[in-house]
Scaffold this motif. Structure first.
Motif, PDB file in Angstrom:
ATOM      1  N   VAL A 147      -3.660  11.232   5.680  1.00  0.00           N
ATOM      2  CA  VAL A 147      -4.835  11.778   5.020  1.00  0.00           C
ATOM      3  C   VAL A 147      -5.651  10.670   4.361  1.00  0.00           C
ATOM      4  O   VAL A 147      -6.883  10.663   4.397  1.00  0.00           O
ATOM      5  CB  VAL A 147      -4.425  12.832   3.968  1.00  0.00           C
ATOM      6  N   GLU A 148      -4.957   9.714   3.741  1.00  0.00           N
ATOM      7  CA  GLU A 148      -5.632   8.613   3.059  1.00  0.00           C
ATOM      8  C   GLU A 148      -4.641   7.482   2.831  1.00  0.00           C
ATOM      9  O   GLU A 148      -3.437   7.703   2.746  1.00  0.00           O
ATOM     10  CB  GLU A 148      -6.192   9.090   1.712  1.00  0.00           C
ATOM     11  N   LYS A 149      -5.164   6.258   2.739  1.00  0.00           N
ATOM     12  CA  LYS A 149      -4.347   5.084   2.436  1.00  0.00           C
ATOM     13  C   LYS A 149      -4.919   4.375   1.213  1.00  0.00           C
ATOM     14  O   LYS A 149      -6.139   4.379   0.994  1.00  0.00           O
ATOM     15  CB  LYS A 149      -4.316   4.119   3.627  1.00  0.00           C
ATOM     16  N   PHE A 150      -4.030   3.767   0.409  1.00  0.00           N
ATOM     17  CA  PHE A 150      -4.451   3.075  -0.795  1.00  0.00           C
ATOM     18  C   PHE A 150      -3.773   1.715  -0.879  1.00  0.00           C
ATOM     19  O   PHE A 150      -2.593   1.580  -0.545  1.00  0.00           O
ATOM     20  CB  PHE A 150      -4.085   3.893  -2.047  1.00  0.00           C
ATOM     21  N   GLY A 179       0.774  -1.230   0.000  1.00  0.00           N
ATOM     22  CA  GLY A 179       0.000   0.000   0.000  1.00  0.00           C
ATOM     23  C   GLY A 179       0.806   1.281   0.000  1.00  0.00           C
ATOM     24  O   GLY A 179       2.039   1.267   0.008  1.00  0.00           O
ATOM     25  N   ILE A 180       0.077   2.406  -0.004  1.00  0.00           N
ATOM     26  CA  ILE A 180       0.665   3.753   0.005  1.00  0.00           C
ATOM     27  C   ILE A 180      -0.164   4.621   0.941  1.00  0.00           C
ATOM     28  O   ILE A 180      -1.403   4.587   0.898  1.00  0.00           O
ATOM     29  CB  ILE A 180       0.642   4.377  -1.406  1.00  0.00           C
ATOM     30  N   SER A 181       0.498   5.392   1.774  1.00  0.00           N
ATOM     31  CA  SER A 181      -0.164   6.367   2.631  1.00  0.00           C
ATOM     32  C   SER A 181       0.192   7.771   2.171  1.00  0.00           C
ATOM     33  O   SER A 181       1.333   8.037   1.788  1.00  0.00           O
ATOM     34  CB  SER A 181       0.262   6.202   4.094  1.00  0.00           C
ATOM     35  N   VAL A 182      -0.796   8.675   2.208  1.00  0.00           N
ATOM     36  CA  VAL A 182      -0.567  10.080   1.937  1.00  0.00           C
ATOM     37  C   VAL A 182      -0.679  10.833   3.258  1.00  0.00           C
ATOM     38  O   VAL A 182      -1.685  10.721   3.963  1.00  0.00           O
ATOM     39  CB  VAL A 182      -1.584  10.632   0.914  1.00  0.00           C
ATOM     40  N   LEU A 183       0.377  11.595   3.591  1.00  0.00           N
ATOM     41  CA  LEU A 183       0.442  12.318   4.853  1.00  0.00           C
ATOM     42  C   LEU A 183       0.389  13.811   4.608  1.00  0.00           C
ATOM     43  O   LEU A 183       0.871  14.305   3.582  1.00  0.00           O
ATOM     44  CB  LEU A 183       1.738  11.986   5.610  1.00  0.00           C
ATOM     45  N   THR A 194      -2.076  13.407  -4.765  1.00  0.00           N
ATOM     46  CA  THR A 194      -1.950  13.539  -3.319  1.00  0.00           C
ATOM     47  C   THR A 194      -2.861  14.620  -2.761  1.00  0.00           C
ATOM     48  O   THR A 194      -3.025  14.718  -1.546  1.00  0.00           O
ATOM     49  CB  THR A 194      -0.494  13.875  -2.921  1.00  0.00           C
ATOM     50  N   VAL A 195      -3.436  15.437  -3.625  1.00  0.00           N
ATOM     51  CA  VAL A 195      -4.281  16.529  -3.167  1.00  0.00           C
ATOM     52  C   VAL A 195      -5.717  16.064  -2.952  1.00  0.00           C
ATOM     53  O   VAL A 195      -6.344  16.358  -1.940  1.00  0.00           O
ATOM     54  CB  VAL A 195      -4.236  17.717  -4.149  1.00  0.00           C
ATOM     55  N   GLU A 196      -6.266  15.304  -3.916  1.00  0.00           N
ATOM     56  CA  GLU A 196      -7.679  14.919  -3.795  1.00  0.00           C
ATOM     57  C   GLU A 196      -8.015  14.156  -2.522  1.00  0.00           C
ATOM     58  O   GLU A 196      -9.030  14.486  -1.886  1.00  0.00           O
ATOM     59  CB  GLU A 196      -8.119  14.146  -5.059  1.00  0.00           C
ATOM     60  N   PRO A 197      -7.280  13.209  -2.004  1.00  0.00           N
ATOM     61  CA  PRO A 197      -6.257  12.382  -2.662  1.00  0.00           C
ATOM     62  C   PRO A 197      -6.912  11.174  -3.343  1.00  0.00           C
ATOM     63  O   PRO A 197      -7.988  10.725  -2.946  1.00  0.00           O
ATOM     64  CB  PRO A 197      -5.373  11.949  -1.505  1.00  0.00           C
ATOM     65  N   LYS A 198      -6.195  10.625  -4.345  1.00  0.00           N
ATOM     66  CA  LYS A 198      -6.756   9.509  -5.106  1.00  0.00           C
ATOM     67  C   LYS A 198      -5.642   8.781  -5.841  1.00  0.00           C
ATOM     68  O   LYS A 198      -4.800   9.413  -6.467  1.00  0.00           O
ATOM     69  CB  LYS A 198      -7.779  10.034  -6.113  1.00  0.00           C
TER      70      LYS A 198
END
Length: 411
Positions: A77-80, A65-69, A110-114
């Motif tokens: 902020v979100e994880k994918f 996965g990937i996390s956006v901080l 990373t802004v939306e994030p998506k």
């Protein structure tokens, strides 16, 4: 010239191909062909600055996965979900990160994030280079260079922008960069060896060779210093392209490999990682190469015994200094002008080098005066003010951080 390279949305093919004697354009609805000036920092688009805080976002990959901080608070902020091992590269537009997957270069907003469905096809997605308003992708599996206008990436809306493509004579682990005047610098090699680089110009529907050097065995990595002096690493030194010509710098050791160049576009001095023992086990290094592209000098500096690092552990930052995250847990500040360590900032616990280069181990990236440091052993990421050496934030994650990329600032 391959004429079937394409960009894709997962399960949906976009646009058509127009092949013109060595130059391929794929047209989609939102490409405007504009470009932005070269800069040492990524300029965020209007959409990114209104949607996210000015500190930008931090992307962290981990197994699966990937996390956006958030760049300031370090809150997730979100994880994918993603693949077991992915690499992260900033797209250069202040908003997106390219995630290297088995399908190619997948775009993370990373802004939306998506984690979008937009993918630049690649059989072995490799280097991503940002310079002079272009974001350039290299597919090791086919030798294909894909050139995107960075400004177009910032303004995408559901589909990828127009691209320009060059395909090498043979597939190899390579890298390409587009200069301010439009020249394409790209590596020469095949699946068994790499020899050097070539400079090309687009002319009347094909690529014209304007300069070439085959004096760089094992060519790997690139960096652009002040006055658009481009450096590539070699197994016996480095290769410079400047003012339309190649110049070879020879290492003091018979085997003196530089694989990564750490640069500032406001400094003529390149800091390169350096290895002089081809049989050495592990990935830790204890010397750096200092290349002055203005004075045309090449020197190797042995670091203090306490300073050991990998390819993930050097970044340029305030004052055009080099910031080396060492196995002792400190950031050691190196002045590239003389190779001396001028400061030390304790940040994380001591760590050991990885058994394989893909293994999670501490990394450093810099945005302006702020460094972001991963600490896999503690499942943590930290922010550091490089002007004071103080740790300004820390966050414990529920995953082991591996790769890291940021969407604002110099990369």
């Amino acid at each position: 010239m391959r004429n079937h390279h394409m960009l894709k949305q997962r399960k949906t093919r976009l646009g058509g191909i127009a092949a013109i004697a060595g130059i391929t354009l794929l047209v989609s609805a939102c490409g405007n062909g504009s470009s932005t000036p070269a800069s040492t920092a990524e300029t965020p688009s209007s959409s990114s600055t209104t949607s996210a805080d000015p500190h930008g976002r931090v992307a962290i990959s981990y197994p699966g996965g990937i996390s956006v901080l958030d760049g300031k608070t370090l809150d997730v902020v979100e994880k994918f979900d993603s693949e077991e091992f992915t690499r992260l590269n900033a797209a250069g537009d202040g908003r997106h990160v390219f995630v290297t997957t088995k399908a190619g270069f997948q775009l993370l907003d990373t802004v939306e994030p998506k984690l979008t469905d937009l993918v630049v096809d690649a059989t072995a997605a490799g280097h991503v280079v940002r310079h002079a308003g272009n974001t350039v992708l290299f597919d090791d599996g086919t030798g294909t260079t894909t050139i995107l206008k960075t400004e177009d990436l910032a303004n995408i809306n559901g589909s990828l922008p127009e691209v320009e493509i060059h395909t090498a004579d043979a597939a190899h682990h390579g890298v390409s960069i587009v200069l301010e005047d439009g020249k394409l610098l790209t590596t020469i090699g095949d699946k068994t060896s790499r020899a050097g680089a070539v400079a090309l110009e687009a002319h009347d529907g094909h690529w014209d060779k304007v300069a070439e050097s085959k004096e760089c065995p094992g060519i790997h990595g690139e960096g652009t210093a002040a006055d658009e002096a481009v450096i590539f690493g070699c197994e016996d030194g480095a290769l410079l392209f400047h003012h339309g010509k190649f110049e070879k710098f020879t290492a003091p050791d018979k085997y003196g490999r530089m694989g990564n160049a750490f640069v500032s576009e406001t400094s003529p001095i390149v800091v390169g990682d350096y290895k002089n023992d081809p049989d050495a086990e592990g990935y830790l290094l204890n010397s750096v190469a200092l290349i002055d592209t203005e004075k045309h000098t090449y020197n190797v500096v042995k670091l203090p015994d306490t300073v050991q690092y990998t390819f993930r552990d050097i970044a340029r930052g305030p004052g055009d200094l080099a910031y080396i995250l060492s196995t002792d847990g400190s950031i050691h500040v190196l002045d590239p002008k003389d190779g001396k360590i001028v400061n030390e900032f304790p940040v994380i616990g001591a760590w050991e080098g990885p058994a394989e280069w893909q293994d999670a181990h501490p990394a450093i990236v810099v945005n302006g005066n702020t460094a972001y440091v991963t600490e896999p052993a503690a499942n943590s990421v930290h922010s550091v003010d490089l002007t004071t050496g103080k740790v300004t934030g820390s966050a414990e994650l529920d995953v082991v951080p591996n790769e890291i990329a940021i969407t604002l600032g110099a990369h």
